[in-house]
Design a protein around this motif. Structure first.
Motif, PDB file in Angstrom:
ATOM      1  N   ASP A  14       0.836  -1.202   0.000  1.00  0.00           N
ATOM      2  CA  ASP A  14       0.000   0.000   0.000  1.00  0.00           C
ATOM      3  C   ASP A  14       0.874   1.258   0.000  1.00  0.00           C
ATOM      4  OD1 ASP A  14      -2.401  -1.597   0.422  1.00  0.00           O
ATOM      5  OD2 ASP A  14      -1.597  -1.912   2.433  1.00  0.00           O
ATOM      6  N   MET A  15       0.460   2.254  -0.792  1.00  0.00           N
ATOM      7  CA  MET A  15       1.197   3.513  -0.823  1.00  0.00           C
ATOM      8  C   MET A  15       0.251   4.694  -0.900  1.00  0.00           C
ATOM      9  SD  MET A  15       4.229   4.936  -3.311  1.00  0.00           S
ATOM     10  CE  MET A  15       5.109   6.440  -2.808  1.00  0.00           C
ATOM     11  N   ASP A  16       0.453   5.650   0.002  1.00  0.00           N
ATOM     12  CA  ASP A  16      -0.202   6.957  -0.070  1.00  0.00           C
ATOM     13  C   ASP A  16       0.762   7.863  -0.823  1.00  0.00           C
ATOM     14  OD1 ASP A  16      -1.098   9.549   0.332  1.00  0.00           O
ATOM     15  OD2 ASP A  16      -1.794   9.159   2.372  1.00  0.00           O
ATOM     16  N   HIS A  17       0.481   8.050  -2.106  1.00  0.00           N
ATOM     17  CA  HIS A  17       1.420   8.771  -2.973  1.00  0.00           C
ATOM     18  C   HIS A  17       1.607  10.210  -2.529  1.00  0.00           C
ATOM     19  CE1 HIS A  17       2.715  10.464  -7.049  1.00  0.00           C
ATOM     20  NE2 HIS A  17       3.638   9.576  -6.739  1.00  0.00           N
ATOM     21  N   ALA A  18       0.521  10.886  -2.172  1.00  0.00           N
ATOM     22  CA  ALA A  18       0.610  12.296  -1.790  1.00  0.00           C
ATOM     23  C   ALA A  18       1.465  12.490  -0.543  1.00  0.00           C
ATOM     24  CB  ALA A  18      -0.791  12.862  -1.571  1.00  0.00           C
ATOM     25  N   ALA A  19       1.353  11.561   0.392  1.00  0.00           N
ATOM     26  CA  ALA A  19       2.102  11.673   1.642  1.00  0.00           C
ATOM     27  C   ALA A  19       3.463  10.987   1.587  1.00  0.00           C
ATOM     28  CB  ALA A  19       1.288  11.077   2.787  1.00  0.00           C
ATOM     29  N   GLY A  20       3.694  10.178   0.532  1.00  0.00           N
ATOM     30  CA  GLY A  20       4.942   9.436   0.457  1.00  0.00           C
ATOM     31  C   GLY A  20       5.069   8.388   1.543  1.00  0.00           C
ATOM     32  N   ARG A  21       3.942   7.757   1.894  1.00  0.00           N
ATOM     33  CA  ARG A  21       3.950   6.772   2.978  1.00  0.00           C
ATOM     34  C   ARG A  21       3.587   5.382   2.448  1.00  0.00           C
ATOM     35  NH1 ARG A  21       4.530   8.860   7.939  1.00  0.00           N
ATOM     36  NH2 ARG A  21       4.186  11.111   8.197  1.00  0.00           N
ATOM     37  N   ILE A  22       4.267   4.387   2.991  1.00  0.00           N
ATOM     38  CA  ILE A  22       4.032   2.993   2.635  1.00  0.00           C
ATOM     39  C   ILE A  22       3.430   2.266   3.829  1.00  0.00           C
ATOM     40  CG2 ILE A  22       5.238   0.808   2.217  1.00  0.00           C
ATOM     41  CD1 ILE A  22       7.111   2.322   0.348  1.00  0.00           C
ATOM     42  N   ALA A  23       2.477   1.374   3.548  1.00  0.00           N
ATOM     43  CA  ALA A  23       1.853   0.567   4.591  1.00  0.00           C
ATOM     44  C   ALA A  23       1.742  -0.872   4.094  1.00  0.00           C
ATOM     45  CB  ALA A  23       0.484   1.126   4.958  1.00  0.00           C
ATOM     46  N   HIS A  24       1.375  -1.782   5.008  1.00  0.00           N
ATOM     47  CA  HIS A  24       1.399  -3.200   4.690  1.00  0.00           C
ATOM     48  C   HIS A  24       0.060  -3.891   4.944  1.00  0.00           C
ATOM     49  CE1 HIS A  24       5.608  -2.027   5.735  1.00  0.00           C
ATOM     50  NE2 HIS A  24       5.858  -2.711   4.630  1.00  0.00           N
ATOM     51  N   ASP A  25      -1.028  -3.145   4.960  1.00  0.00           N
ATOM     52  CA  ASP A  25      -2.323  -3.736   5.285  1.00  0.00           C
ATOM     53  C   ASP A  25      -2.699  -4.863   4.321  1.00  0.00           C
ATOM     54  OD1 ASP A  25      -2.310  -1.811   7.212  1.00  0.00           O
ATOM     55  OD2 ASP A  25      -3.969  -0.637   6.404  1.00  0.00           O
ATOM     56  N   SER A  26      -2.519  -4.618   3.015  1.00  0.00           N
ATOM     57  CA  SER A  26      -2.893  -5.630   2.018  1.00  0.00           C
ATOM     58  C   SER A  26      -2.043  -6.880   2.170  1.00  0.00           C
ATOM     59  CB  SER A  26      -2.739  -5.057   0.603  1.00  0.00           C
ATOM     60  OG  SER A  26      -3.644  -3.989   0.391  1.00  0.00           O
ATOM     61  N   ALA A  27      -0.751  -6.688   2.346  1.00  0.00           N
ATOM     62  CA  ALA A  27       0.144  -7.836   2.514  1.00  0.00           C
ATOM     63  C   ALA A  27      -0.141  -8.578   3.811  1.00  0.00           C
ATOM     64  CB  ALA A  27       1.599  -7.364   2.474  1.00  0.00           C
ATOM     65  N   ASP A  28      -0.472  -7.835   4.859  1.00  0.00           N
ATOM     66  CA  ASP A  28      -0.749  -8.482   6.147  1.00  0.00           C
ATOM     67  C   ASP A  28      -1.982  -9.379   6.078  1.00  0.00           C
ATOM     68  OD1 ASP A  28       1.454  -7.463   7.478  1.00  0.00           O
ATOM     69  OD2 ASP A  28       0.391  -5.698   8.233  1.00  0.00           O
TER      70      ASP A  28
END
Length: 287
Positions: free
Chosen positions: A38-52
Motif C-alpha cells: 500500500d502507498m499513499d502517494h501524496a504523503a509518500g507513505r508505505i503501509a502493509h495492510d494488504s500484505a498483512d
C-alpha cells in the motif's frame, strides 16, 4: 487439467489489483501471486495492510509459502514481495525479460552502476516453458509479452494467472503503450492463452467493474474466446492493433507508475539514497 488448486483472492480497491494465494490441495504448500504494497502517494507513505491480510491467511491456514510470483513489473502498484518473503519465506520469481525492463527504466530513472540490471534482485527468472513445483503441483510459465516485455502467464493445473495479458471478457485487454510494449505482441500472446483448454480457469490481475458491475476476477478460456470485447469472436490481428493503438493514445498514465516501476524492477525493494534513506525519483517528461 486434472489438478484443481485451491485459489483464494485478495482485492485491493485502491489499485483494483487482485492478489492470490494458490494452494496445493494435497499438501500445505502454496504460492502468492502479485502481492500489493500500500502507498499513499501524496504523503509518500508505505503501509502493509494488504500484505498483512495475505500473511494472516497463510498462517491461519497452516500453509507453507514456497513461491512469490510476479506476473510482470507492475505499473499501478508497488510489490509487497520482499515484505512477505521476510515474514513467510519463499522464492521471488519473475520472467527473465526483467533484464529488458531494468535496462529500459534504468535509463529513464538515471540509475547509477550500483543498480544491477541482471535480474539478481529476484530468486528465479523464468524462461518461456519453464516449470517449477508448488508442493506436489507442477506449474509452468508462458512468456506473454505485449503489455510489458517481461509478462508471463503462470499455469497451475486447471488455473492460469494471466497478469495484465487479459481482463475479464467485458474489460478486454491491457494497454500496450508503455516502453517495451507492443500491441501486435500482445495480440499474439493473447492467442497463446486462448489456445489453452476451454475449461481452463483464468484469474485476472485487475478488474475495474465495467458499467458498474461488481468486481470479478475469474473466467474461462472459453468465455474469453467467445465474449472478450477486444479479441473475442476471432478478431483479426490488424484490427486489434489499430484499436489498441487508438485507445492507448487516449489513456492517462497510472497514478503510481513512477514509484511502482522504480520499486518493482528491484523485486519490491524501495531504492535508497547515499545516506541510506528510502527515496524515489521523479523524472520529468520521460513517459
Amino acid at each position: 487439467m486434472d489438478l484443481h488448486p485451491d485459489v483464494t483472492a485478495f482485492f485491493d480497491a485502491e489499485s483494483n489489483t487482485i492478489s492470490y494465494v494458490v494452494r496445493d490441495p494435497a499438501s500445505t504448500a502454496c504460492a502468492v501471486i502479485d502481492p500489493v504494497l500500500d502507498m499513499d502517494h501524496a504523503a509518500g507513505r508505505i503501509a502493509h495492510d494488504s500484505a498483512d491480510r495475505i500473511i494472516a491467511h497463510v498462517r491461519n491456514a497452516g500453509l507453507t509459502l514456497e513461491w512469490i510470483i510476479e506476473t510482470h513489473v507492475h505499473a499501478d502498484h508497488l510489490s509487497a514481495a520482499p515484505y512477505i518473503q521476510e515474514k513467510l519465506g519463499g522464492q521471488i520469481g519473475i520472467g527473465e525479460k526483467i533484464l529488458v525492463v531494468q535496462e529500459t527504466f534504468g535509463k529513464i530513472f538515471n540509475e547509477g552502476t550500483e543498480f544491477q540490471r541482471d535480474g539478481s534482485q529476484f530468486d528465479r527468472l523464468f524462461a518461456d516453458g519453464d516449470s517449477y513445483q508448488i508442493g506436489n503441483m507442477q506449474a509452468f510459465a508462458m512468456h506473454t509479452p505485449g503489455h510489458t516485455p517481461a509478462c508471463m502467464v503462470h499455469v497451475i493445473g486447471d488455473a492460469s494467472f494471466v497478469g495484465d495479458t487479459l481482463f475479464m471478457p467485458d474489460g478486454g485487454s491491457a494497454r500496450a503503450d508503455f516502453p517495451g510494449g507492443d500491441a501486435g505482441e500482445l495480440y499474439d500472446s493473447i492467442q497463446k492463452v486462448l489456445a489453452l483448454p476451454e475449461q481452463m480457469r483464468l484469474f485476472m490481475c485487475h478488474d475495474y467493474g465495467p458499467n458498474g458491475r461488481d468486481i470479478r476476477w475469474e473466467t474461462t478460456v472459453g468465455e474469453e474466446k467467445r465474449h472478450n470485447i477486444h479479441v473475442g469472436g476471432g478478431r483479426s490481428r490488424e484490427d486489434f492493433i489499430a484499436f489498441r493503438t487508438k485507445r492507448d493514445a487516449s489513456l492517462s498514465m497510472p497514478k503510481l507508475i513512477l514509484p511502482s516501476l522504480q520499486v518493482n524492477m528491484r523485486a519490491g525493494e524501495v531504492p535508497r539514497d547515499a545516506e541510506g534513506r528510502a527515496m524515489l525519483k521523479l523524472p520529468i517528461n520521460a513517459l
